[in-house]
Design a protein around this motif. Structure first.
Motif, PDB file in Angstrom:
ATOM      1  N   ALA A  47       0.836  -1.203   0.000  1.00  0.00           N
ATOM      2  CA  ALA A  47       0.000   0.000   0.000  1.00  0.00           C
ATOM      3  C   ALA A  47       0.872   1.255   0.000  1.00  0.00           C
ATOM      4  O   ALA A  47       0.604   2.205  -0.746  1.00  0.00           O
ATOM      5  CB  ALA A  47      -0.920  -0.005   1.216  1.00  0.00           C
ATOM      6  N   ALA A  48       1.940   1.251   0.786  1.00  0.00           N
ATOM      7  CA  ALA A  48       2.827   2.415   0.852  1.00  0.00           C
ATOM      8  C   ALA A  48       3.556   2.633  -0.469  1.00  0.00           C
ATOM      9  O   ALA A  48       3.745   3.776  -0.899  1.00  0.00           O
ATOM     10  CB  ALA A  48       3.829   2.247   1.988  1.00  0.00           C
ATOM     11  N   SER A  49       3.923   1.548  -1.137  1.00  0.00           N
ATOM     12  CA  SER A  49       4.655   1.686  -2.400  1.00  0.00           C
ATOM     13  C   SER A  49       3.776   2.291  -3.493  1.00  0.00           C
ATOM     14  O   SER A  49       4.278   2.858  -4.459  1.00  0.00           O
ATOM     15  CB  SER A  49       5.221   0.338  -2.862  1.00  0.00           C
ATOM     16  OG  SER A  49       4.176  -0.528  -3.254  1.00  0.00           O
ATOM     17  N   GLY A  50       2.473   2.203  -3.328  1.00  0.00           N
ATOM     18  CA  GLY A  50       1.552   2.793  -4.290  1.00  0.00           C
ATOM     19  C   GLY A  50       1.343   4.288  -4.074  1.00  0.00           C
ATOM     20  O   GLY A  50       0.617   4.925  -4.817  1.00  0.00           O
ATOM     21  N   LEU A  51       1.993   4.804  -3.040  1.00  0.00           N
ATOM     22  CA  LEU A  51       1.822   6.223  -2.708  1.00  0.00           C
ATOM     23  C   LEU A  51       3.175   6.926  -2.574  1.00  0.00           C
ATOM     24  O   LEU A  51       3.448   7.582  -1.573  1.00  0.00           O
ATOM     25  CB  LEU A  51       1.056   6.350  -1.380  1.00  0.00           C
ATOM     26  CG  LEU A  51      -0.320   5.702  -1.322  1.00  0.00           C
ATOM     27  CD1 LEU A  51      -0.808   5.611   0.109  1.00  0.00           C
ATOM     28  CD2 LEU A  51      -1.298   6.486  -2.182  1.00  0.00           C
ATOM     29  N   TRP A  54       4.045  10.515  -0.850  1.00  0.00           N
ATOM     30  CA  TRP A  54       2.909  10.972  -0.061  1.00  0.00           C
ATOM     31  C   TRP A  54       3.199  10.770   1.431  1.00  0.00           C
ATOM     32  O   TRP A  54       3.844   9.796   1.838  1.00  0.00           O
ATOM     33  CB  TRP A  54       1.656  10.181  -0.420  1.00  0.00           C
ATOM     34  CG  TRP A  54       1.066  10.531  -1.750  1.00  0.00           C
ATOM     35  CD1 TRP A  54       1.679  10.459  -2.959  1.00  0.00           C
ATOM     36  CD2 TRP A  54      -0.244  11.002  -1.992  1.00  0.00           C
ATOM     37  NE1 TRP A  54       0.833  10.848  -3.956  1.00  0.00           N
ATOM     38  CE2 TRP A  54      -0.376  11.191  -3.387  1.00  0.00           C
ATOM     39  CE3 TRP A  54      -1.337  11.282  -1.180  1.00  0.00           C
ATOM     40  CZ2 TRP A  54      -1.534  11.642  -3.976  1.00  0.00           C
ATOM     41  CZ3 TRP A  54      -2.497  11.720  -1.767  1.00  0.00           C
ATOM     42  CH2 TRP A  54      -2.589  11.912  -3.150  1.00  0.00           C
ATOM     43  N   GLN A  55       2.693  11.647   2.237  1.00  0.00           N
ATOM     44  CA  GLN A  55       2.843  11.517   3.682  1.00  0.00           C
ATOM     45  C   GLN A  55       2.125  10.254   4.166  1.00  0.00           C
ATOM     46  O   GLN A  55       2.555   9.607   5.111  1.00  0.00           O
ATOM     47  CB  GLN A  55       2.294  12.744   4.395  1.00  0.00           C
ATOM     48  CG  GLN A  55       2.589  12.741   5.875  1.00  0.00           C
ATOM     49  CD  GLN A  55       2.180  14.041   6.540  1.00  0.00           C
ATOM     50  OE1 GLN A  55       1.795  15.000   5.887  1.00  0.00           O
ATOM     51  NE2 GLN A  55       2.280  14.056   7.840  1.00  0.00           N
ATOM     52  N   THR A  56       1.059   9.888   3.502  1.00  0.00           N
ATOM     53  CA  THR A  56       0.320   8.673   3.849  1.00  0.00           C
ATOM     54  C   THR A  56       1.226   7.445   3.762  1.00  0.00           C
ATOM     55  O   THR A  56       1.140   6.543   4.595  1.00  0.00           O
ATOM     56  CB  THR A  56      -0.893   8.493   2.912  1.00  0.00           C
ATOM     57  OG1 THR A  56      -1.663   9.677   2.952  1.00  0.00           O
ATOM     58  CG2 THR A  56      -1.736   7.319   3.303  1.00  0.00           C
ATOM     59  N   ALA A  57       2.113   7.406   2.771  1.00  0.00           N
ATOM     60  CA  ALA A  57       3.036   6.278   2.625  1.00  0.00           C
ATOM     61  C   ALA A  57       3.945   6.186   3.841  1.00  0.00           C
ATOM     62  O   ALA A  57       4.176   5.089   4.370  1.00  0.00           O
ATOM     63  CB  ALA A  57       3.861   6.425   1.349  1.00  0.00           C
TER      64      ALA A  57
END
Length: 105
Positions: A47-51, A54-57
């Motif tokens: 999920a993090a690699s898809g962002l 981004w701070q969300t990652a």
């Protein structure tokens, strides 16, 4: 070790086999937590690699790290609890043997 409550007994009963079963179940749960941990981390990593950027990652990575740490600690606690339950069951069995042996004529 059992006390049926007669002759001044409290009604307290211990079942070493049940303690052993609970100990085994606890250790099996610890093992399952360890086995499932890579999937939890992988899902967060994907999920993090898809962002990227981004701070969300970054937050997902921190959350994944925190969960990983907590789940490893939980698995260890389950192992320790299971081992303690097995030792307690054996201690009760040993006490029973000692009491029966001391009563032998």
């Amino acid at each position: 070790m059992r006390d049926a409550g007669g002759a001044g007994g409290s009604g307290f009963a211990v079942h070493p086999a049940a303690l052993d079963q609970a100990g085994t179940a606890s250790q099996q749960c610890g093992q399952q937590v360890r086995q499932d941990l890579p999937r939890v981390v992988q899902a967060d990593t994907e999920a993090a690699s898809g962002l990227p950027g981004w701070q969300t990652a970054q937050e997902l990575e921190r959350t994944s790290s925190a969960w990983s740490s907590r789940l490893r600690a939980l698995a260890q606690e389950l192992d320790t609890t299971g081992a303690d339950l097995h030792r307690t069951a054996e201690a009760y069995r040993g006490t029973e043997r000692d009491v029966h042996g001391s009563m032998a004529v």
